[in-house]
Write an enzyme that holds these catalytic residues in place. Structure first.
Site, mmCIF file in Angstrom:
data_model
loop_
_atom_site.group_PDB
_atom_site.id
_atom_site.type_symbol
_atom_site.label_atom_id
_atom_site.label_comp_id
_atom_site.label_asym_id
_atom_site.label_seq_id
_atom_site.Cartn_x
_atom_site.Cartn_y
_atom_site.Cartn_z
ATOM 1 C CG ASP A 1 -0.870 -0.777 8.785
ATOM 2 O OD1 ASP A 1 -1.667 0.169 8.692
ATOM 3 O OD2 ASP A 1 -0.866 -1.746 8.003
ATOM 4 C CG HIS B 1 -7.773 4.365 1.096
ATOM 5 N ND1 HIS B 1 -8.984 3.754 1.292
ATOM 6 C CD2 HIS B 1 -6.877 3.390 0.853
ATOM 7 C CE1 HIS B 1 -8.838 2.436 1.153
ATOM 8 N NE2 HIS B 1 -7.564 2.192 0.889
ATOM 9 N N GLY C 1 0.827 -1.214 0.000
ATOM 10 C CA GLY C 1 0.000 0.000 0.000
ATOM 11 C C GLY C 1 0.854 1.253 0.000
ATOM 12 N N GLY D 1 -6.714 13.837 22.087
ATOM 13 C CA GLY D 1 -7.428 13.830 23.368
ATOM 14 C C GLY D 1 -8.751 13.100 23.232
ATOM 15 C CB ALA D 2 -9.599 9.820 21.740
ATOM 16 N N GLY E 1 6.282 -2.715 2.997
ATOM 17 C CA GLY E 1 5.745 -2.971 4.333
ATOM 18 C C GLY E 1 6.135 -4.363 4.801
ATOM 19 C CD GLN F 1 -6.908 6.293 8.692
ATOM 20 O OE1 GLN F 1 -6.474 5.756 9.685
ATOM 21 N NE2 GLN F 1 -7.944 5.819 8.033
ATOM 22 N NE ARG F 2 -2.993 3.584 1.567
ATOM 23 C CZ ARG F 2 -3.377 2.395 1.092
ATOM 24 N NH1 ARG F 2 -3.573 1.385 1.932
ATOM 25 N NH2 ARG F 2 -3.543 2.209 -0.186
ATOM 26 C CB THR G 1 3.528 0.323 7.008
ATOM 27 O OG1 THR G 1 2.171 0.128 7.415
ATOM 28 C CG2 THR G 1 4.407 0.004 8.203
HETATM 29 O O1 F6P Z 1 -1.366 -1.589 5.421
HETATM 30 C C1 F6P Z 1 -1.803 -0.311 5.096
HETATM 31 C C2 F6P Z 1 -3.306 -0.229 5.020
HETATM 32 O O2 F6P Z 1 -3.652 1.123 4.783
HETATM 33 C C3 F6P Z 1 -4.042 -0.778 6.249
HETATM 34 O O3 F6P Z 1 -3.999 0.094 7.340
HETATM 35 C C4 F6P Z 1 -5.422 -1.009 5.676
HETATM 36 O O4 F6P Z 1 -6.110 -2.014 6.359
HETATM 37 C C5 F6P Z 1 -5.107 -1.463 4.267
HETATM 38 O O5 F6P Z 1 -3.807 -0.996 3.957
HETATM 39 C C6 F6P Z 1 -6.085 -0.976 3.235
HETATM 40 O O6 F6P Z 1 -5.769 -1.568 2.036
HETATM 41 P P1 F6P Z 1 -6.437 -1.171 0.640
HETATM 42 O O7 F6P Z 1 -5.723 0.043 0.143
HETATM 43 O O8 F6P Z 1 -6.201 -2.346 -0.207
HETATM 44 O O9 F6P Z 1 -7.876 -0.868 0.905
#
Ligand code: F6P
Length: 359
Positions: free
Chosen positions: A141, A266, A11, A199-200, A114, A268-269, A139
């Protein structure tokens, strides 16, 4: 003069382009030739192998902050070590890789990947026997053993922080709670770190069992009528299926707690790479290029005790074994997952955050 290849697999995340650009820079200053393999092992196994040659115009410095990978990470249906096993095409795939690597005449290959990609590269190590294989861990994760940091994690925590900061404003306006589901697979590092940052009121992670009634009592007893409950995608609730945030949200609703589930997914990425991730990417790129110069192979760059160093892929592979942690019966863990001794857990408790049944 050396000829080196760079490849991104698995990923995507923020920081990939920074590390690519920094490897190119350090290598070209040494007079080395650098190529970028397109689409990971899918592009590498194509006939002819898919690659681009880098020069200063293909890698402008101002683009090094952008998320995604200039080299792409492969299509959904791509041929890689995992899909080759599923399709019963392992030998065919391995032969293609061997052929491509001999055609490309590389002295070294830097694989930015990863847990899965680095483990699979080690399991298929004889394919890379004719060159130096250097891996760089990336990653969101943060589930890679033997390194305290992975590229992309810091930006993902920042993205979640921004997402939750914004939700907090509407939560307050409507006197309600948001149950936000984070990524992270079976590893709770992302949820734990982002939860502390925002601060959840509660953070649920796969490494720690939680009790739904304790969570409900905690929220009902809070000194506020709004806030964020962060749940990692790897948690489960006995007798329930579906997305964890939906499950928790339904339980809270049934208990009279007004809430909405929310999914940053996504995003987050894809944040603009934070300064911390750019520094990490630069350190790891420098370490990888030095490792090539020092004739190392089958190693991964890693941060240990604040230093950037290399660790053997054999060591990495053994440490990454997912085992049952005797201290938490029934819960799987590895060296990289949140350990019961993680200081952030006690800090969460001290801050009144429900983190599960830690006692
Ligand atoms: O390993 C990275 C990650 O973003 C995980 O946190 C998440 O579960 C997965 O990949 C999502 O994968 P995809 O991009 O295939 O939906």
């Amino acid at each position: 003069m050396k000829r080196i290849g760079i490849m991104t697999t698995g990923g995507d995340c923020s920081g990939l382009n920074t590390v690519i650009q920094r490897i190119y820079r350090a290598a070209s200053l040494r007079g080395w030739q650098v190529i970028g393999i397109l689409d990971g092992t899918d592009g590498l196994s194509s006939a002819p192998p898919q690659f681009i040659k880098f020069d200063k115009d293909t890698l402008p410095i101002e683009n090094a902050r952008l998320a995604g990978s200039f080299l792409h990470n492969g299509r959904a249906n791509a041929l890689n070590f995992e899909t080759a096993i599923e399709r019963g095409k392992v030998e065919q795939f391995n032969n293609k890789l061997r052929k491509s690597l001999s055609e490309l005449k590389l002295d070294a290959l830097i694989l930015i990947g990863g847990n899965g990609s680095i483990s699979l590269a080690w399991c298929n190590k004889e394919i890379y026997a004719g060159l130096q294989l250097i891996c760089i861990p990336k990653t969101i994760d943060m589930d890679i053993p033997l390194t305290d940091k992975t590229i992309g994690f810091n930006t993902a925590v920042q993205q979640l922080t921004t997402f939750c900061d914004q939700l907090m404003l509407t939560a307050r306006s409507h006197h309600r709670w948001f149950v936000v589901q984070t990524m992270g697979r079976d590893c709770g590092q992302l949820a734990l770190n982002a939860g502390i940052a925002i601060g959840a009121n509660a953070i649920l992670i796969p490494e720690i069992k939680f009790d739904i009634n304790s969570l409900i009592s905690h929220i009902k007893g809070a000194d506020s009528d709004y806030g964020i409950i962060l749940v990692s995608e790897g948690i489960s609730l006995r007798g329930h299926s579906g997305r964890p945030a939906d499950m928790i949200s339904r339980k809270l609703t049934a208990a009279g707690i007004v809430n909405r589930p929310a999914f940053p997914e996504h995003t987050q990425r894809v944040g603009d790479t934070t300064a911390a991730d750019r520094i990490l990417a630069t350190r790891m790129a420098d370490c990888a290029v030095n490792a090539i110069e020092n004739n190392e192979t089958y190693v991964m760059t890693a941060i240990k005790d604040c230093k950037c160093t290399t660790v053997g892929l054999n060591e990495f592979f053994n440490a990454g074994e997912i085992t049952n942690d005797p201290r938490i019966p029934g819960v799987k863990t590895s060296d990289a997952y949140v350990s019961p001794d993680d200081p952030l857990l006690q800090i969460a408790v001290d801050m009144g955050i429900y983190i599960g049944e830690t006692k």
